[in-house]
Write a protein that holds these residues in place. Structure first.
Motif, PDB file in Angstrom:
ATOM      1  N   ASN A 343     -18.087  17.326  41.499  1.00 18.91           N
ATOM      2  CA  ASN A 343     -17.039  17.802  40.590  1.00 18.91           C
ATOM      3  C   ASN A 343     -16.708  16.751  39.537  1.00 18.91           C
ATOM      4  O   ASN A 343     -16.488  17.079  38.364  1.00 18.91           O
ATOM      5  CB  ASN A 343     -15.783  18.162  41.374  1.00 18.91           C
ATOM      6  CG  ASN A 343     -16.040  19.218  42.431  1.00 18.91           C
ATOM      7  OD1 ASN A 343     -16.737  18.957  43.395  1.00 18.91           O
ATOM      8  ND2 ASN A 343     -15.482  20.400  42.258  1.00 18.91           N
ATOM      9  N   ALA A 344     -16.639  15.480  39.966  1.00 17.08           N
ATOM     10  CA  ALA A 344     -16.351  14.403  39.017  1.00 17.08           C
ATOM     11  C   ALA A 344     -17.433  14.328  37.942  1.00 17.08           C
ATOM     12  O   ALA A 344     -17.143  14.153  36.748  1.00 17.08           O
ATOM     13  CB  ALA A 344     -16.247  13.070  39.759  1.00 17.08           C
ATOM     14  N   THR A 345     -18.683  14.484  38.349  1.00 13.66           N
ATOM     15  CA  THR A 345     -19.788  14.476  37.393  1.00 13.66           C
ATOM     16  C   THR A 345     -19.712  15.687  36.473  1.00 13.66           C
ATOM     17  O   THR A 345     -19.965  15.584  35.266  1.00 13.66           O
ATOM     18  CB  THR A 345     -21.137  14.466  38.132  1.00 13.66           C
ATOM     19  OG1 THR A 345     -21.166  13.362  39.054  1.00 13.66           O
ATOM     20  CG2 THR A 345     -22.300  14.341  37.162  1.00 13.66           C
ATOM     21  N   GLY A 346     -19.341  16.839  37.043  1.00 15.31           N
ATOM     22  CA  GLY A 346     -19.231  18.054  36.246  1.00 15.31           C
ATOM     23  C   GLY A 346     -18.158  17.970  35.183  1.00 15.31           C
ATOM     24  O   GLY A 346     -18.304  18.540  34.096  1.00 15.31           O
ATOM     25  N   GLU A 347     -17.056  17.251  35.471  1.00 15.84           N
ATOM     26  CA  GLU A 347     -16.005  17.119  34.472  1.00 15.84           C
ATOM     27  C   GLU A 347     -16.506  16.352  33.251  1.00 15.84           C
ATOM     28  O   GLU A 347     -16.177  16.702  32.110  1.00 15.84           O
ATOM     29  CB  GLU A 347     -14.786  16.416  35.060  1.00 15.84           C
ATOM     30  CG  GLU A 347     -13.655  16.235  34.057  1.00 15.84           C
ATOM     31  CD  GLU A 347     -12.403  15.650  34.663  1.00 15.84           C
ATOM     32  OE1 GLU A 347     -11.497  15.278  33.890  1.00 15.84           O
ATOM     33  OE2 GLU A 347     -12.322  15.547  35.907  1.00 15.84           O
ATOM     34  N   GLU A 348     -17.313  15.328  33.462  1.00 14.69           N
ATOM     35  CA  GLU A 348     -17.723  14.471  32.346  1.00 14.69           C
ATOM     36  C   GLU A 348     -19.069  14.854  31.740  1.00 14.69           C
ATOM     37  O   GLU A 348     -19.325  14.550  30.578  1.00 14.69           O
ATOM     38  CB  GLU A 348     -17.724  13.011  32.797  1.00 14.69           C
ATOM     39  CG  GLU A 348     -16.359  12.572  33.319  1.00 14.69           C
ATOM     40  CD  GLU A 348     -16.086  11.095  33.139  1.00 14.69           C
ATOM     41  OE1 GLU A 348     -17.056  10.326  33.119  1.00 14.69           O
ATOM     42  OE2 GLU A 348     -14.903  10.731  32.999  1.00 14.69           O
ATOM     43  N   ILE A 357     -28.913  18.050  36.822  1.00  9.07           N
ATOM     44  CA  ILE A 357     -28.980  17.358  38.111  1.00  9.07           C
ATOM     45  C   ILE A 357     -29.527  18.280  39.191  1.00  9.07           C
ATOM     46  O   ILE A 357     -30.381  17.885  40.008  1.00  9.07           O
ATOM     47  CB  ILE A 357     -27.586  16.824  38.491  1.00  9.07           C
ATOM     48  CG1 ILE A 357     -27.190  15.679  37.548  1.00  9.07           C
ATOM     49  CG2 ILE A 357     -27.558  16.339  39.940  1.00  9.07           C
ATOM     50  CD1 ILE A 357     -25.763  15.207  37.719  1.00  9.07           C
ATOM     51  N   LEU A 358     -29.060  19.532  39.212  1.00  5.49           N
ATOM     52  CA  LEU A 358     -29.568  20.483  40.202  1.00  5.49           C
ATOM     53  C   LEU A 358     -31.052  20.756  39.978  1.00  5.49           C
ATOM     54  O   LEU A 358     -31.802  20.969  40.945  1.00  5.49           O
ATOM     55  CB  LEU A 358     -28.773  21.792  40.129  1.00  5.49           C
ATOM     56  CG  LEU A 358     -27.328  21.721  40.637  1.00  5.49           C
ATOM     57  CD1 LEU A 358     -26.629  23.060  40.449  1.00  5.49           C
ATOM     58  CD2 LEU A 358     -27.285  21.309  42.113  1.00  5.49           C
ATOM     59  N   PHE A 415     -27.945  11.083  47.809  1.00  5.98           N
ATOM     60  CA  PHE A 415     -28.253   9.992  46.877  1.00  5.98           C
ATOM     61  C   PHE A 415     -27.142   9.707  45.868  1.00  5.98           C
ATOM     62  O   PHE A 415     -27.101   8.615  45.318  1.00  5.98           O
ATOM     63  CB  PHE A 415     -29.566  10.257  46.115  1.00  5.98           C
ATOM     64  CG  PHE A 415     -30.760  10.362  46.994  1.00  5.98           C
ATOM     65  CD1 PHE A 415     -31.292   9.242  47.603  1.00  5.98           C
ATOM     66  CD2 PHE A 415     -31.351  11.583  47.246  1.00  5.98           C
ATOM     67  CE1 PHE A 415     -32.395   9.326  48.433  1.00  5.98           C
ATOM     68  CE2 PHE A 415     -32.459  11.692  48.073  1.00  5.98           C
ATOM     69  CZ  PHE A 415     -32.980  10.557  48.666  1.00  5.98           C
ATOM     70  N   MET A 416     -26.246  10.635  45.616  1.00  7.28           N
ATOM     71  CA  MET A 416     -25.223  10.418  44.605  1.00  7.28           C
ATOM     72  C   MET A 416     -23.925   9.880  45.194  1.00  7.28           C
ATOM     73  O   MET A 416     -23.297   8.991  44.628  1.00  7.28           O
ATOM     74  CB  MET A 416     -24.949  11.712  43.831  1.00  7.28           C
ATOM     75  CG  MET A 416     -26.055  12.125  42.884  1.00  7.28           C
ATOM     76  SD  MET A 416     -25.614  13.544  41.865  1.00  7.28           S
ATOM     77  CE  MET A 416     -24.276  12.860  40.883  1.00  7.28           C
TER      78      MET A 416
END
Length: 459
Positions: A343-348, A357-358, A415-416
């Motif tokens: 979610n944090a990655t999706g916000e930015e 990424i998927l 991995f993330m």
């Protein structure tokens, strides 16, 4: 079991160079993301960028050299793809650490990445032929079950965030289920190779499906009972889903019978529903999933929907293209550096970044499945297929949980997410996949000899 020539045969120079170029490009992408974070937050390139860049680049170069020496014919895309997702996770953890957010530590993550690469290398050096694992089928099964239930041990197991999935040794803690999944895949592969002919036999026909014989339901029922036990006793939906889903899919790969998949789905859904009616902690998890916007669940001090709603708000704020690295507020999402890093990655990075990424995860899984198709023996096919599915299944479970597609689980994004157990276990998983890939892609001795003669004449 016939013997396989495991003498390292060098990959053609062009392929080695192409793999090294892709690996370098992966590191460059990660470093560009690092620079982007620093410029957005402080207006300058991060002071530690060179240190992180050299550390990540050095680790991946070491992994490449081991790969080139001990598994030269392995799929050349797997390591660069893993490097990208591992690196993007490292960037997000660094960004959250400087938000600031308590618990986030990029230094800790790069250290654990180093340990993971060491385990990757050790696995390739020690395990020269993955088929020797078939001899350890039942040993692997015993190890997997012991690891899975070890958090229930009094004085050793620890409960966090409502789930008893950790064991502690002083200040150090590990999540044994992450390592159990690898041991159980090794067990499932060996067991199903030996029993697949029996399990493939058909019993009665119901509508358009050939049901298995009743006497052959034992393995599925035992695995189902263990999975439900993990769900009820450890309050761990993630490991329960991972265990049972992995077994059912590997059973389908071994027998090619759709009836096993349908039986597996009915057993797990039915068992989870009954457990939800009997055990309140299981029912509460499903209630929060069905109505996360309820004020009652949102305000609940423990096990409520505040975390999932903050994650959904973050995804909404990112929209299609994201706020930009370093320009959002992912620190408002609880556990954004571990459970909710997606979610944090999706916000930015927005929906576009998440889809990229998927897609990288999908490519890793696709290369693993391609290995399974190319494998020359049934055990290798099942092992590669099982490892690939477990990785894909874990990504689906965690992404489905944080987007409220399915109930939230205790798994983390491979991995993330920050976390030693998951990172180390997944690097071992990749090593096993690479080893299987090397055996599957290695040309027969005659083909190698002919290629060598061709190169001589071309000179």
């Amino acid at each position: 079991m016939s013997e396989v020539d495991i003498t390292p045969v060098p990959m053609p120079a062009k392929r080695r160079v192409a793999q090294l170029v892709m690996l370098a490009l992966a590191v460059v992408i990660v470093m560009a993301a690092y620079a982007n974070v620093g410029l957005a937050m402080d207006g300058q390139i991060p002071a530690g960028m060179l240190t992180y860049g050299l550390s990540l680049g050095g680790l991946m170069l070491a992994a490449y050299l081991v790969l080139a020496k001990f598994a030269p014919w392995a799929d050349p895309l797997i390591l660069p793809l893993v490097t990208v997702v591992n690196g993007i996770g490292l960037v997000m953890i660094y960004r959250l650490e400087n938000a600031p957010m308590d618990g986030a530590s990029a230094t800790s993550q790069i250290i654990m990445t180093g340990v993971g690469v060491v385990l990757f290398a050790v696995t390739l050096v020690v395990l020269r032929d993955h088929r020797t694992l078939q001899r350890l089928t039942y040993t692997a099964g015993l190890i997997g079950v012991v690891l899975l239930i070890s958090p229930l041990t009094p004085g050793l197991g620890q409960e966090r965030n409502g789930a008893r999935i950790w064991i502690g040794f002083g200040a150090a803690t590990i999540q044994p289920a992450e390592f159990a999944k690898i041991a159980l895949v090794i067990f499932f592969a060996g067991y199903l190779v030996a029993k697949r002919d029996v399990l493939a036999l058909a019993g009665r026909r119901l509508l358009f499906i050939d049901l298995p014989r009743a006497r052959d339901l034992g393995p599925v029922l035992i695995t189902w009972a263990v999975a439900i036990g993990v769900l009820v006793l450890q309050k761990d939906l993630g490991s329960s889903l991972l265990l049972f889903g992995g077994f059912v899919v590997m059973l389908y790969i071994a027998t090619q019978r759709t009836s096993w998949v349908l039986i597996g789905i009915l057993l797990f859904v039915g068992g989870a529903f009954i457990a939800g009616q009997i055990f309140s902690h299981v029912g509460d998890r499903f209630d929060v999933w069905l109505d996360p916007g309820s004020q009652e669940y949102y305000d609940r001090p423990f096990g409520g929907s505040y975390q999932i709603m903050q994650g959904l708000f973050g995804l909404g704020a990112g929209r299609i293209l994201g706020t930009g690295l370093g320009q959002g507020h992912p620190e408002l999402i609880p556990l954004a550096f571990s459970d909710f890093i997606f979610n944090a990655t999706g916000e930015e990075l927005g929906l576009t970044g998440l889809m990229a990424i998927l897609m990288i995860y999908a490519l890793i899984v696709e290369r693993g499945l391609r290995t399974a198709l190319a494998a020359r023996d049934p055990y290798s096919k099942l092992l590669a297929g099982g490892l690939s599915f477990i990785l894909a299944w874990q990504v689906f479970i965690i992404v489905g949980g944080v987007t409220n597609l399915i109930p939230l689980t205790g798994l983390v994004t491979p991995f993330m997410s920050q976390g030693g157990s998951a990172l180390l276990a997944n690097w071992i998983l990749i090593a096993l996949l690479v080893r299987t890939s090397d055996a599957a892609r290695r040309p027969p001795p005659q083909a190698i000899q002919n290629e060598g003669l061709t190169q001589v004449f071309q000179r």
